[in-house]
Design a protein around this motif. Structure first.
Motif, PDB file in Angstrom:
ATOM      1  N   TYR A 168       0.832  -1.201   0.000  1.00  0.00           N
ATOM      2  CA  TYR A 168       0.000   0.000   0.000  1.00  0.00           C
ATOM      3  C   TYR A 168       0.868   1.253   0.000  1.00  0.00           C
ATOM      4  O   TYR A 168       0.577   2.223  -0.717  1.00  0.00           O
ATOM      5  CB  TYR A 168      -0.918  -0.004   1.219  1.00  0.00           C
ATOM      6  N   LEU A 169       1.939   1.254   0.776  1.00  0.00           N
ATOM      7  CA  LEU A 169       2.847   2.398   0.780  1.00  0.00           C
ATOM      8  C   LEU A 169       3.487   2.587  -0.595  1.00  0.00           C
ATOM      9  O   LEU A 169       3.637   3.718  -1.068  1.00  0.00           O
ATOM     10  CB  LEU A 169       3.926   2.206   1.845  1.00  0.00           C
ATOM     11  N   ARG A 170       3.852   1.491  -1.236  1.00  0.00           N
ATOM     12  CA  ARG A 170       4.415   1.606  -2.590  1.00  0.00           C
ATOM     13  C   ARG A 170       3.381   2.163  -3.552  1.00  0.00           C
ATOM     14  O   ARG A 170       3.706   2.958  -4.446  1.00  0.00           O
ATOM     15  CB  ARG A 170       4.912   0.237  -3.066  1.00  0.00           C
ATOM     16  N   TYR A 171       2.138   1.757  -3.381  1.00  0.00           N
ATOM     17  CA  TYR A 171       1.054   2.283  -4.213  1.00  0.00           C
ATOM     18  C   TYR A 171       0.940   3.799  -4.050  1.00  0.00           C
ATOM     19  O   TYR A 171       0.794   4.535  -5.033  1.00  0.00           O
ATOM     20  CB  TYR A 171      -0.258   1.594  -3.827  1.00  0.00           C
ATOM     21  N   LEU A 172       1.005   4.282  -2.815  1.00  0.00           N
ATOM     22  CA  LEU A 172       0.901   5.716  -2.569  1.00  0.00           C
ATOM     23  C   LEU A 172       2.054   6.468  -3.218  1.00  0.00           C
ATOM     24  O   LEU A 172       1.852   7.526  -3.836  1.00  0.00           O
ATOM     25  CB  LEU A 172       0.872   5.987  -1.064  1.00  0.00           C
TER      26      LEU A 172
END
Length: 211
Positions: A29-33
């Protein structure tokens, strides 16, 4: 039930539909952001991750950040990719290069590392079929009937149609589910920080078995 059949509610699907696995979903999710340019939300989510104690930056925090930076650098920064290919890549034997999949391995070696595809993988081939199989075997051995409300197709469709920010928010996994149950369950249950599974005292049990 009134007919003499024992039944119980079973929570299968809650983590898969509403992104409840912190060790599996939070880093993707952090990579997505980052990849979508949500830098401020990335910093906020990283700092508020509910699985860590407030105000304490443990070693795993730095480890998580280091993994994110290294993973994202080659993807997002063209100069980093050029540097890797021009300086580092030529010095690493092909069979040892971590950025090149071995030719003898299948292309799809495991679930995706992209958050959307990972949730689908877990809901289909990688987790849900396993949970349903073993729990059906266990429940039928008692016997007891399992009912899985989170696997109702309407709940699944709702969960997979929501923006990720409704599933993971302010460092909390399953944010929308927690919020929906805030008036129904004790605060300590709804906003419990550490995910708790169902461990068995196998060491104690097996220690009692004599050969």
């Amino acid at each position: 039930s009134s007919h003499g059949f024992r039944a119980t509610l079973y929570g299968a699907g809650g983590d898969e539909v509403f992104a409840g696995y912190p060790t599996d979903y939070f880093q993707p999710y952090l990579r997505y952001l980052l990849s979508h340019g949500h830098g401020w939300r990335f910093l906020k989510e990283f700092a508020l991750f509910s699985q860590h104690r407030p105000g304490r930056l443990g070693f795993d925090y730095f480890s998580r950040g280091n993994q994110l930076v290294l993973h994202q650098a080659v993807r997002l920064l063209p100069w980093a990719a050029r540097l890797y290919h021009s300086v580092i890549k030529d010095r690493i034997p092909k069979e040892c290069d971590p950025f090149v999949a071995p030719e003898t391995r299948d292309a799809h070696r495991g679930p995706s590392d992209e958050i959307h595809d990972l949730m689908i993988d877990y809901m289909t081939d990688w987790l849900m079929n396993y949970w349903l199989r073993i729990d059906n075997q266990n429940s039928m051995g008692v016997p007891i009937e399992l009912r899985s409300p989170f696997l109702d197709y309407r709940v699944v469709e709702l969960g997979f149609s929501l923006p990720l920010e409704f599933l993971i928010r302010d460092g909390w996994m399953k944010w929308i589910l927690r919020s929906a149950m805030e008036d129904q369950l004790p605060h300590g249950v709804v906003w419990r920080k550490q995910k708790v599974g169902f461990p068995f005292p196998l060491k104690e049990w097996l220690g009692r078995v004599k050969g």
